[in-house]
Design a protein around this motif. Sequence first.
Motif, PDB file in Angstrom:
ATOM      1  N   ASN A   7       1.661   5.007 -17.997  1.00  0.00           N
ATOM      2  CA  ASN A   7       3.193   4.800 -17.964  1.00  0.00           C
ATOM      3  C   ASN A   7       3.481   4.295 -16.559  1.00  0.00           C
ATOM      4  OD1 ASN A   7       3.589   5.183 -20.754  1.00  0.00           O
ATOM      5  ND2 ASN A   7       3.856   7.377 -20.271  1.00  0.00           N
ATOM      6  N   LEU A   8       3.085   4.950 -15.478  1.00  0.00           N
ATOM      7  CA  LEU A   8       3.248   4.386 -14.170  1.00  0.00           C
ATOM      8  C   LEU A   8       2.731   2.917 -13.901  1.00  0.00           C
ATOM      9  CD1 LEU A   8       4.115   5.331 -11.020  1.00  0.00           C
ATOM     10  CD2 LEU A   8       1.655   6.081 -11.013  1.00  0.00           C
ATOM     11  N   LEU A   9       1.731   2.617 -14.616  1.00  0.00           N
ATOM     12  CA  LEU A   9       1.338   1.078 -14.136  1.00  0.00           C
ATOM     13  C   LEU A   9       2.376   0.125 -14.691  1.00  0.00           C
ATOM     14  CD1 LEU A   9      -2.127   1.488 -15.296  1.00  0.00           C
ATOM     15  CD2 LEU A   9      -1.478   1.188 -12.897  1.00  0.00           C
ATOM     16  N   HIS A  10       2.997   0.360 -15.875  1.00  0.00           N
ATOM     17  CA  HIS A  10       4.251  -0.432 -15.948  1.00  0.00           C
ATOM     18  C   HIS A  10       5.363  -0.527 -15.100  1.00  0.00           C
ATOM     19  CE1 HIS A  10       2.055  -0.991 -20.045  1.00  0.00           C
ATOM     20  NE2 HIS A  10       2.226   0.212 -20.070  1.00  0.00           N
ATOM     21  N   HIS A  11       5.595   0.530 -14.358  1.00  0.00           N
ATOM     22  CA  HIS A  11       6.573   0.393 -13.397  1.00  0.00           C
ATOM     23  C   HIS A  11       6.175  -0.276 -12.003  1.00  0.00           C
ATOM     24  CE1 HIS A  11       9.125   2.424 -16.268  1.00  0.00           C
ATOM     25  NE2 HIS A  11       8.293   3.332 -16.354  1.00  0.00           N
ATOM     26  N   LEU A  12       4.897  -0.422 -11.650  1.00  0.00           N
ATOM     27  CA  LEU A  12       4.509  -0.828 -10.379  1.00  0.00           C
ATOM     28  C   LEU A  12       4.697  -2.364 -10.374  1.00  0.00           C
ATOM     29  CD1 LEU A  12       1.169   1.280  -9.890  1.00  0.00           C
ATOM     30  CD2 LEU A  12       3.339   1.354  -8.741  1.00  0.00           C
ATOM     31  N   PRO A  13       4.861  -3.122  -9.249  1.00  0.00           N
ATOM     32  CA  PRO A  13       4.745  -4.488  -9.430  1.00  0.00           C
ATOM     33  C   PRO A  13       3.354  -5.017  -9.696  1.00  0.00           C
ATOM     34  CG  PRO A  13       5.668  -3.787  -7.330  1.00  0.00           C
ATOM     35  CD  PRO A  13       4.931  -2.374  -8.020  1.00  0.00           C
ATOM     36  N   HIS A  14       3.311  -6.289 -10.343  1.00  0.00           N
ATOM     37  CA  HIS A  14       2.361  -6.641 -10.750  1.00  0.00           C
ATOM     38  C   HIS A  14       0.846  -6.562  -9.940  1.00  0.00           C
ATOM     39  CE1 HIS A  14      -0.597  -8.925 -13.478  1.00  0.00           C
ATOM     40  NE2 HIS A  14      -0.805 -10.006 -12.513  1.00  0.00           N
ATOM     41  N   HIS A  15       1.228  -7.099  -8.660  1.00  0.00           N
ATOM     42  CA  HIS A  15       0.035  -6.926  -7.625  1.00  0.00           C
ATOM     43  C   HIS A  15      -0.581  -5.815  -7.334  1.00  0.00           C
ATOM     44  CE1 HIS A  15       3.419  -6.422  -4.890  1.00  0.00           C
ATOM     45  NE2 HIS A  15       2.537  -5.888  -4.138  1.00  0.00           N
ATOM     46  N   LEU A  16       0.370  -4.641  -7.552  1.00  0.00           N
ATOM     47  CA  LEU A  16      -0.086  -3.375  -7.374  1.00  0.00           C
ATOM     48  C   LEU A  16      -0.905  -2.593  -8.522  1.00  0.00           C
ATOM     49  CD1 LEU A  16       2.757  -1.694  -5.023  1.00  0.00           C
ATOM     50  CD2 LEU A  16       0.349  -2.440  -4.373  1.00  0.00           C
ATOM     51  N   ALA A  17      -0.377  -3.072  -9.861  1.00  0.00           N
ATOM     52  CA  ALA A  17      -0.795  -2.459 -11.084  1.00  0.00           C
ATOM     53  C   ALA A  17      -2.020  -3.042 -11.439  1.00  0.00           C
ATOM     54  CB  ALA A  17       0.342  -2.908 -12.196  1.00  0.00           C
ATOM     55  N   HIS A  18      -2.374  -4.085 -10.998  1.00  0.00           N
ATOM     56  CA  HIS A  18      -3.874  -4.843 -11.217  1.00  0.00           C
ATOM     57  C   HIS A  18      -4.767  -4.041 -10.293  1.00  0.00           C
ATOM     58  CE1 HIS A  18      -7.067  -7.605 -11.498  1.00  0.00           C
ATOM     59  NE2 HIS A  18      -7.157  -7.884 -10.536  1.00  0.00           N
ATOM     60  N   HIS A  19      -4.588  -3.547  -9.208  1.00  0.00           N
ATOM     61  CA  HIS A  19      -5.438  -3.099  -8.096  1.00  0.00           C
ATOM     62  C   HIS A  19      -5.525  -1.339  -8.440  1.00  0.00           C
ATOM     63  CE1 HIS A  19      -6.680  -6.650  -6.345  1.00  0.00           C
ATOM     64  NE2 HIS A  19      -5.459  -6.901  -6.017  1.00  0.00           N
ATOM     65  N   TRP A  20      -4.505  -1.015  -9.092  1.00  0.00           N
ATOM     66  CA  TRP A  20      -4.448   0.619  -9.278  1.00  0.00           C
ATOM     67  C   TRP A  20      -5.518   1.161 -10.020  1.00  0.00           C
ATOM     68  CZ3 TRP A  20      -1.479   4.072  -7.400  1.00  0.00           C
ATOM     69  CH2 TRP A  20      -1.277   5.298  -8.006  1.00  0.00           C
ATOM     70  N   LYS A  21      -6.019   0.502 -11.072  1.00  0.00           N
ATOM     71  CA  LYS A  21      -7.126   0.882 -11.684  1.00  0.00           C
ATOM     72  C   LYS A  21      -8.500   0.856 -10.885  1.00  0.00           C
ATOM     73  CE  LYS A  21      -5.523  -0.243 -16.079  1.00  0.00           C
ATOM     74  NZ  LYS A  21      -5.377  -1.219 -17.470  1.00  0.00           N
ATOM     75  N   GLU A  22      -8.744  -0.119 -10.061  1.00  0.00           N
ATOM     76  CA  GLU A  22     -10.047  -0.192  -9.232  1.00  0.00           C
ATOM     77  C   GLU A  22      -9.757   0.755  -7.874  1.00  0.00           C
ATOM     78  OE1 GLU A  22     -10.047  -4.205  -8.012  1.00  0.00           O
ATOM     79  OE2 GLU A  22      -9.901  -4.918 -10.072  1.00  0.00           O
ATOM     80  N   ALA A  23      -8.895   0.872  -7.497  1.00  0.00           N
ATOM     81  CA  ALA A  23      -9.014   1.825  -5.999  1.00  0.00           C
ATOM     82  C   ALA A  23      -7.195   2.196  -6.077  1.00  0.00           C
ATOM     83  CB  ALA A  23      -9.196   0.878  -4.816  1.00  0.00           C
ATOM     84  N   PRO A  24      -7.043   3.394  -6.592  1.00  0.00           N
ATOM     85  CA  PRO A  24      -5.480   3.797  -6.639  1.00  0.00           C
ATOM     86  C   PRO A  24      -5.089   4.211  -5.296  1.00  0.00           C
ATOM     87  CG  PRO A  24      -6.937   5.440  -7.815  1.00  0.00           C
ATOM     88  CD  PRO A  24      -8.013   4.185  -7.571  1.00  0.00           C
ATOM     89  N   MET A  25      -5.885   4.857  -4.501  1.00  0.00           N
ATOM     90  CA  MET A  25      -5.307   5.303  -3.110  1.00  0.00           C
ATOM     91  C   MET A  25      -5.338   3.933  -2.184  1.00  0.00           C
ATOM     92  SD  MET A  25      -4.311   7.592  -1.280  1.00  0.00           S
ATOM     93  CE  MET A  25      -4.786   9.149  -2.079  1.00  0.00           C
ATOM     94  N   LYS A  26      -5.978   2.942  -2.148  1.00  0.00           N
ATOM     95  CA  LYS A  26      -6.007   1.890  -1.529  1.00  0.00           C
ATOM     96  C   LYS A  26      -4.839   1.091  -1.980  1.00  0.00           C
ATOM     97  CE  LYS A  26      -8.561  -2.018  -0.047  1.00  0.00           C
ATOM     98  NZ  LYS A  26      -9.859  -2.623   0.140  1.00  0.00           N
ATOM     99  N   SER A  27      -4.421   1.017  -3.032  1.00  0.00           N
ATOM    100  CA  SER A  27      -3.150   0.264  -3.563  1.00  0.00           C
ATOM    101  C   SER A  27      -2.020   1.100  -2.946  1.00  0.00           C
ATOM    102  CB  SER A  27      -3.329  -0.207  -5.025  1.00  0.00           C
ATOM    103  OG  SER A  27      -3.374   0.967  -5.718  1.00  0.00           O
ATOM    104  N   LEU A  28      -1.956   2.111  -3.178  1.00  0.00           N
ATOM    105  CA  LEU A  28      -0.930   3.098  -2.927  1.00  0.00           C
ATOM    106  C   LEU A  28      -0.432   3.081  -1.282  1.00  0.00           C
ATOM    107  CD1 LEU A  28       1.217   5.255  -3.604  1.00  0.00           C
ATOM    108  CD2 LEU A  28      -0.353   7.006  -3.102  1.00  0.00           C
ATOM    109  N   LEU A  29      -1.527   2.936  -0.520  1.00  0.00           N
ATOM    110  CA  LEU A  29      -1.583   2.892   0.950  1.00  0.00           C
ATOM    111  C   LEU A  29      -1.081   1.573   1.294  1.00  0.00           C
ATOM    112  CD1 LEU A  29      -4.435   5.036   2.178  1.00  0.00           C
ATOM    113  CD2 LEU A  29      -2.020   5.573   2.314  1.00  0.00           C
ATOM    114  N   ALA A  30      -1.134   0.542   0.652  1.00  0.00           N
ATOM    115  CA  ALA A  30      -0.738  -0.869   0.830  1.00  0.00           C
ATOM    116  C   ALA A  30       0.626  -1.040   0.328  1.00  0.00           C
ATOM    117  CB  ALA A  30      -1.800  -1.695   0.089  1.00  0.00           C
TER     118      ALA A  30
END
Length: 84
Positions: A7-30
């Motif tokens: 559900n959180l992935l649907h609310h993130l911008p597309h460029h962050l949602a794509h990377h969230w599954k690969e490296a959630p901490m890295k995309s959060l810090l970016a």
Amino acid sequence: MISQANNLLHHLPHHLAHHWKEAPMKSLLAAKPVLWFLFLFNLVVAAVAPFVVDGTQGVMTGVGMGVVSVGAGVSLLKGRKIDL
């Protein structure tokens, strides 16, 4: 738990949602809001710590937090687009 993450992935911008599954901490810090928080919070703590904590511990806390603040500030500047 996984459904909440999806559900959180649907609310993130597309460029962050794509990377969230690969490296959630890295995309959060970016994320810009996180970088702004790190920059401002650590800057305030770095400025106040030497006055609140006595001795070497206060100075080293200020230096450490200052380094984190500078790192977040540099990341904010690197992500900025300059229109000429």
